[in-house]
Design a protein around this motif. Structure first.
Motif, PDB file in Angstrom:
ATOM      1  N   ALA A 173      24.026   7.502  61.068  1.00 13.30           N
ATOM      2  CA  ALA A 173      22.465   7.578  60.812  1.00 13.30           C
ATOM      3  C   ALA A 173      22.334   8.363  59.426  1.00 13.30           C
ATOM      4  O   ALA A 173      21.429   8.941  58.887  1.00 13.30           O
ATOM      5  CB  ALA A 173      21.552   6.122  60.590  1.00 13.30           C
ATOM      6  N   GLU A 174      22.189   9.392  61.074  1.00 14.55           N
ATOM      7  CA  GLU A 174      20.833  11.099  60.431  1.00 14.55           C
ATOM      8  C   GLU A 174      21.912  11.578  61.024  1.00 14.55           C
ATOM      9  O   GLU A 174      22.846  12.239  62.215  1.00 14.55           O
ATOM     10  CB  GLU A 174      20.132  10.541  61.091  1.00 14.55           C
ATOM     11  N   GLY A 175      21.466  12.889  61.187  1.00 10.33           N
ATOM     12  CA  GLY A 175      22.036  14.191  61.435  1.00 10.33           C
ATOM     13  C   GLY A 175      23.199  15.060  61.135  1.00 10.33           C
ATOM     14  O   GLY A 175      23.665  13.896  59.777  1.00 10.33           O
ATOM     15  N   GLY A 176      23.842  15.966  60.973  1.00 10.44           N
ATOM     16  CA  GLY A 176      25.203  16.289  60.600  1.00 10.44           C
ATOM     17  C   GLY A 176      26.306  15.732  60.601  1.00 10.44           C
ATOM     18  O   GLY A 176      26.323  15.458  62.461  1.00 10.44           O
ATOM     19  N   LEU A 189      25.467  21.767  57.601  1.00  9.09           N
ATOM     20  CA  LEU A 189      26.082  20.696  58.770  1.00  9.09           C
ATOM     21  C   LEU A 189      24.233  21.182  60.091  1.00  9.09           C
ATOM     22  O   LEU A 189      23.676  20.182  60.630  1.00  9.09           O
ATOM     23  CB  LEU A 189      27.232  21.347  59.661  1.00  9.09           C
ATOM     24  N   SER A 190      23.884  22.337  59.803  1.00 10.71           N
ATOM     25  CA  SER A 190      22.802  22.878  60.563  1.00 10.71           C
ATOM     26  C   SER A 190      21.585  22.155  60.450  1.00 10.71           C
ATOM     27  O   SER A 190      20.820  21.651  61.168  1.00 10.71           O
ATOM     28  CB  SER A 190      22.375  24.235  61.428  1.00 10.71           C
ATOM     29  N   GLY A 191      21.912  22.153  58.912  1.00 11.27           N
ATOM     30  CA  GLY A 191      20.521  21.136  58.512  1.00 11.27           C
ATOM     31  C   GLY A 191      20.456  19.957  58.465  1.00 11.27           C
ATOM     32  O   GLY A 191      19.737  18.777  57.926  1.00 11.27           O
ATOM     33  N   THR A 241      28.322  24.010  65.409  1.00  8.95           N
ATOM     34  CA  THR A 241      27.225  23.571  65.109  1.00  8.95           C
ATOM     35  C   THR A 241      26.622  22.183  65.514  1.00  8.95           C
ATOM     36  O   THR A 241      26.895  21.642  65.450  1.00  8.95           O
ATOM     37  CB  THR A 241      27.191  23.267  63.522  1.00  8.95           C
ATOM     38  N   GLY A 242      28.875  22.012  66.377  1.00 11.11           N
ATOM     39  CA  GLY A 242      28.123  20.339  67.562  1.00 11.11           C
ATOM     40  C   GLY A 242      28.598  19.328  67.116  1.00 11.11           C
ATOM     41  O   GLY A 242      28.375  18.399  67.782  1.00 11.11           O
ATOM     42  N   VAL A 243      29.012  19.409  65.809  1.00 14.20           N
ATOM     43  CA  VAL A 243      28.552  18.118  64.933  1.00 14.20           C
ATOM     44  C   VAL A 243      30.085  17.102  65.004  1.00 14.20           C
ATOM     45  O   VAL A 243      30.884  18.212  65.206  1.00 14.20           O
ATOM     46  CB  VAL A 243      28.235  18.472  63.481  1.00 14.20           C
ATOM     47  N   PRO A 281      34.639   9.312  65.928  1.00 13.91           N
ATOM     48  CA  PRO A 281      34.657  10.711  65.100  1.00 13.91           C
ATOM     49  C   PRO A 281      35.187  11.476  66.648  1.00 13.91           C
ATOM     50  O   PRO A 281      35.433  10.843  67.419  1.00 13.91           O
ATOM     51  CB  PRO A 281      32.255  10.551  65.327  1.00 13.91           C
ATOM     52  N   ILE A 282      35.642  12.390  66.264  1.00 13.30           N
ATOM     53  CA  ILE A 282      36.039  13.105  66.889  1.00 13.30           C
ATOM     54  C   ILE A 282      35.061  14.279  67.472  1.00 13.30           C
ATOM     55  O   ILE A 282      34.347  15.194  66.774  1.00 13.30           O
ATOM     56  CB  ILE A 282      37.321  14.455  66.706  1.00 13.30           C
ATOM     57  N   ARG A 283      34.425  14.437  68.594  1.00 17.95           N
ATOM     58  CA  ARG A 283      33.287  14.809  69.126  1.00 17.95           C
ATOM     59  C   ARG A 283      33.562  16.660  69.461  1.00 17.95           C
ATOM     60  O   ARG A 283      34.833  16.633  69.856  1.00 17.95           O
ATOM     61  CB  ARG A 283      32.901  14.698  70.235  1.00 17.95           C
ATOM     62  N   THR A 284      32.812  17.382  68.497  1.00 16.52           N
ATOM     63  CA  THR A 284      32.701  19.126  69.161  1.00 16.52           C
ATOM     64  C   THR A 284      31.529  19.286  70.303  1.00 16.52           C
ATOM     65  O   THR A 284      31.468  20.514  70.495  1.00 16.52           O
ATOM     66  CB  THR A 284      33.454  20.047  68.136  1.00 16.52           C
ATOM     67  N   ASP A 285      30.560  18.365  70.196  1.00 15.65           N
ATOM     68  CA  ASP A 285      29.654  19.115  71.375  1.00 15.65           C
ATOM     69  C   ASP A 285      29.384  19.174  72.243  1.00 15.65           C
ATOM     70  O   ASP A 285      29.094  19.980  73.508  1.00 15.65           O
ATOM     71  CB  ASP A 285      28.409  18.264  71.244  1.00 15.65           C
TER      72      ASP A 285
END
Length: 267
Positions: A52-55, A120-122, A161-163, A223-227
């Motif tokens: 819903a929000e975020g990169g 993405l960072s924004g 960016t960890g998105v 989603p495939i997580r990268t964080d």
């Protein structure tokens, strides 16, 4: 009238990339909506996978001879997920006088790692089609067979960016302009990737440019997580290759599943 007055007076906002949200919502999305709903009859699945929000980075297959799949995806995300998808476009898009301006106003920016990371960072929802012109310009005989996904620049941007990376599979776009031929010599002369020949174009003139009314399905995957990775791991070519391959295989398998499921091209 108030809208026209604001435009004439310059009383509207444009972000650092040239995105004009008001113009996009009032005109671009409004123009695309009847095509999506009445002509292609878009069916959208997996909306819960779009944050819903975020990169986040939406990665999709690319097809259709003309990149209408990108426009339909932008509309689907806007109308169903209530977010603006910011596409990363090829160099050619921004070298075309009128198209370049429209692309910028619609939210697109150049497909480079720097802009992707900044968006993405924004907290932006960014869209990328890694197959590029090889995807939309492939022969009809190779429909739904993914082409090479480049060097994985989009994965590097997501890792730094960890998105999350959201794989998107689009079925239906391959059939709108069945590509049966090309004119490479003319394409080189004009400086474009290809000059398409379809069963209807150029034989029927402008009428041959009307896309066939295929039924579209857009499925957003898990989603495939990268964080969990360190930003420095984005420099590891093997890791980037493995994640890129994971995204590509996910999209390819989903495409095959959707093709087995559908009853017909136009139903």
């Amino acid at each position: 009238m108030a809208f026209v007055r604001r435009r004439l007076e310059g009383d509207y906002e444009v972000d650092d990339y040239g995105f004009d949200r008001e113009l996009t919502e009032r005109f671009f999305m409004a123009a695309l909506r009847p095509v999506a709903e009445k002509w292609f009859r878009l069916e959208v699945r997996g909306l819960e996978n779009i944050p819903a929000e975020g990169g986040a980075l939406v990665v999709s297959n690319h097809s259709g001879t003309v990149p209408l799949d990108g426009l339909m995806t932008m509309l689907a995300v806007h109308d169903k997920a209530h977010r603006s998808l910011r596409p990363l476009g090829a160099d050619l898009v921004f070298k075309m006088p009128i198209i370049s301006s429209l692309a910028r106003k619609g939210g697109a920016t150049l497909a480079c790692v720097e802009d992707a990371e900044r968006m993405l960072s924004g907290g932006e929802l960014v869209g990328v089609w890694p197959e590029g012109f090889k995807g939309i310009g492939k022969p009809f005989s190779e429909r739904y067979k993914l082409q090479r996904f480049g060097r994985g620049g989009f994965v590097s941007a997501a890792l730094r960016t960890g998105v999350p990376i959201i794989p998107l599979s689009v079925v239906g776009a391959e059939e709108i302009y069945p590509l049966v031929g090309n004119v490479p010599s003319l394409a080189r002369l004009l400086g474009v990737p290809y000059i398409p020949i379809t069963p209807f174009f150029p034989w029927l003139g402008p009428l041959g440019m009307v896309p066939l009314p295929s039924k579209w399905i857009l499925e957003f995957g898990e989603p495939i997580r990268t964080d969990s990775y360190d930003a420095g791991e984005a420099e590891d070519p093997m890791l980037v290759f493995n994640v890129t391959d994971q995204v590509r295989e996910t999209i390819q398998h989903t495409l095959f599943d959707l093709l087995r499921e559908r009853d017909g091209v136009f139903s």
